[in-house]
Enzyme design. Structure first.
Site, PDB file in Angstrom:
ATOM      1  N   CYS A   8      23.750 -21.921  19.339  1.00 59.81           N
ATOM      2  CA  CYS A   8      22.374 -21.412  19.270  1.00 59.81           C
ATOM      3  C   CYS A   8      21.441 -22.521  19.726  1.00 59.81           C
ATOM      4  O   CYS A   8      21.876 -23.460  20.403  1.00 59.81           O
ATOM      5  CB  CYS A   8      22.035 -20.885  17.871  1.00 59.81           C
ATOM      6  SG  CYS A   8      22.022 -22.142  16.570  1.00 59.81           S
ATOM      7  N   ASN A  11      21.210 -25.272  16.046  1.00 62.25           N
ATOM      8  CA  ASN A  11      22.452 -25.487  15.281  1.00 62.25           C
ATOM      9  C   ASN A  11      22.169 -25.731  13.795  1.00 62.25           C
ATOM     10  O   ASN A  11      22.902 -26.438  13.121  1.00 62.25           O
ATOM     11  CB  ASN A  11      23.287 -26.644  15.872  1.00 62.25           C
ATOM     12  CG  ASN A  11      24.719 -26.741  15.336  1.00 62.25           C
ATOM     13  OD1 ASN A  11      25.287 -27.813  15.222  1.00 62.25           O
ATOM     14  ND2 ASN A  11      25.309 -25.624  14.989  1.00 62.25           N
ATOM     15  N   CYS A  13      20.522 -22.750  11.938  1.00 61.26           N
ATOM     16  CA  CYS A  13      20.427 -21.416  11.312  1.00 61.26           C
ATOM     17  C   CYS A  13      21.580 -20.496  11.725  1.00 61.26           C
ATOM     18  O   CYS A  13      22.457 -20.178  10.919  1.00 61.26           O
ATOM     19  CB  CYS A  13      19.103 -20.746  11.652  1.00 61.26           C
ATOM     20  SG  CYS A  13      17.634 -21.667  11.160  1.00 61.26           S
ATOM     21  N   ARG A  14      21.567 -20.066  12.974  1.00 61.57           N
ATOM     22  CA  ARG A  14      22.481 -18.985  13.363  1.00 61.57           C
ATOM     23  C   ARG A  14      23.901 -19.442  13.674  1.00 61.57           C
ATOM     24  O   ARG A  14      24.870 -18.825  13.222  1.00 61.57           O
ATOM     25  CB  ARG A  14      21.913 -18.241  14.585  1.00 61.57           C
ATOM     26  CG  ARG A  14      20.649 -17.468  14.294  1.00 61.57           C
ATOM     27  CD  ARG A  14      19.945 -17.053  15.559  1.00 61.57           C
ATOM     28  NE  ARG A  14      19.466 -18.226  16.299  1.00 61.57           N
ATOM     29  CZ  ARG A  14      18.989 -18.201  17.531  1.00 61.57           C
ATOM     30  NH1 ARG A  14      18.918 -17.044  18.173  1.00 61.57           N
ATOM     31  NH2 ARG A  14      18.574 -19.298  18.116  1.00 61.57           N
ATOM     32  N   ASP A 125      16.282 -15.045  16.175  1.00 59.95           N
ATOM     33  CA  ASP A 125      16.117 -16.384  15.628  1.00 59.95           C
ATOM     34  C   ASP A 125      15.355 -16.301  14.297  1.00 59.95           C
ATOM     35  O   ASP A 125      14.194 -15.905  14.282  1.00 59.95           O
ATOM     36  CB  ASP A 125      15.324 -17.221  16.641  1.00 59.95           C
ATOM     37  CG  ASP A 125      15.266 -18.670  16.239  1.00 59.95           C
ATOM     38  OD1 ASP A 125      15.531 -18.982  15.063  1.00 59.95           O
ATOM     39  OD2 ASP A 125      14.955 -19.498  17.112  1.00 59.95           O
TER      40      ASP A 125
HETATM   41  P1  4NP Z   1      18.821 -21.790  15.330  1.00 60.04           P
HETATM   42  O1  4NP Z   1      17.307 -21.711  14.843  1.00 60.04           O
HETATM   43  O2  4NP Z   1      18.799 -21.908  16.835  1.00 60.04           O
HETATM   44  O3  4NP Z   1      19.387 -20.500  14.846  1.00 60.04           O
HETATM   45  O4  4NP Z   1      19.420 -23.003  14.656  1.00 60.04           O
HETATM   46  C1  4NP Z   1      16.323 -22.614  15.252  1.00 60.04           C
HETATM   47  C2  4NP Z   1      16.233 -23.851  14.680  1.00 60.04           C
HETATM   48  C3  4NP Z   1      15.226 -24.710  15.061  1.00 60.04           C
HETATM   49  C4  4NP Z   1      14.307 -24.333  16.024  1.00 60.04           C
HETATM   50  C5  4NP Z   1      14.399 -23.096  16.614  1.00 60.04           C
HETATM   51  C6  4NP Z   1      15.432 -22.229  16.223  1.00 60.04           C
HETATM   52  N1  4NP Z   1      13.248 -25.206  16.391  1.00 60.04           N
HETATM   53  O5  4NP Z   1      12.436 -24.821  17.225  1.00 60.04           O
HETATM   54  O6  4NP Z   1      13.195 -26.325  15.893  1.00 60.04           O
END
Ligand code: 4NP
Length: 160
Positions: A8, A11, A13-14, A125
């Site tokens: 993702c 790295n 959350c998803r 997201d």
């Molecule tokens: P992920 O979520 O891609 O599911 O881990 C996010 C975590 C951080 C950010 C965006 C999405 N960010 O913009 O910092």
């Protein structure tokens, strides 16, 4: 060993959620010795951090062990992993660009390509909007389908 990498953006959350959910399914299927699971982010904003609070809550609710920390995807990952599984279309495009830069020909799948009965292509997201249980439902559906696909594609290797 069949190696699966979930990707993702951050790295946190998803993709850690997908990693933990998939590893749990793999363990339940008795395939932990045959299928290795990891996750990474295309961005490096959160490198070294544990999963975000919403994802940790999901781990607690669903009794999923997880000890990973965020890391950024590397060129070595592109070579090492058999299955590159993006959580959304933009992650997929980013990984495809990396592969093209390196001259590596390998497919990049989206997790929900494997989810039966799910008509959205992307795991949304949750970083800004929450809704982690919905994300979990989608991730689980994708992981169930992905494991079925891998078990079918590698039936010879995975025979117990
Ligand atoms: P992920 O979520 O891609 O599911 O881990 C996010 C975590 C951080 C950010 C965006 C999405 N960010 O913009 O910092």
């Amino acid at each position: 060993m069949i190696k699966v990498l979930f990707i993702c953006l951050g790295n946190i959350c998803r993709s850690p959620m997908a990693e933990a959910v998939f590893a749990d399914l793999v363990a339940q299927a008795g395939l932990s010795d045959a299928i290795a699971v990891d996750s990474a982010g295309t961005a490096r904003y959160h490198v070294g951090e544990p999963p975000c609070p919403g994802t940790q809550r999901i781990f607690k609710t669903h009794n999923l062990p997880y000890a990973g920390r965020a890391r950024q995807i590397s060129v070595a990952d592109l070579h090492a992993f058999d299955y590159l599984i993006a959580l959304d279309s933009s992650n997929k495009i980013d990984v495809q660009s990396m592969l093209a830069r390196e001259g590596i020909e390998k497919p990049v799948y989206r997790l929900l390509d494997f989810a039966a009965g799910v008509d959205v292509p992307d795991v949304p997201d949750p970083y800004y909007v929450g809704n982690f249980e919905k994300v979990y439902d989608l991730v689980l559906a994708g992981c169930v389908g992905l494991l079925a696909r891998i078990e079918k594609a590698h039936a010879d290797l995975l025979q117990k």
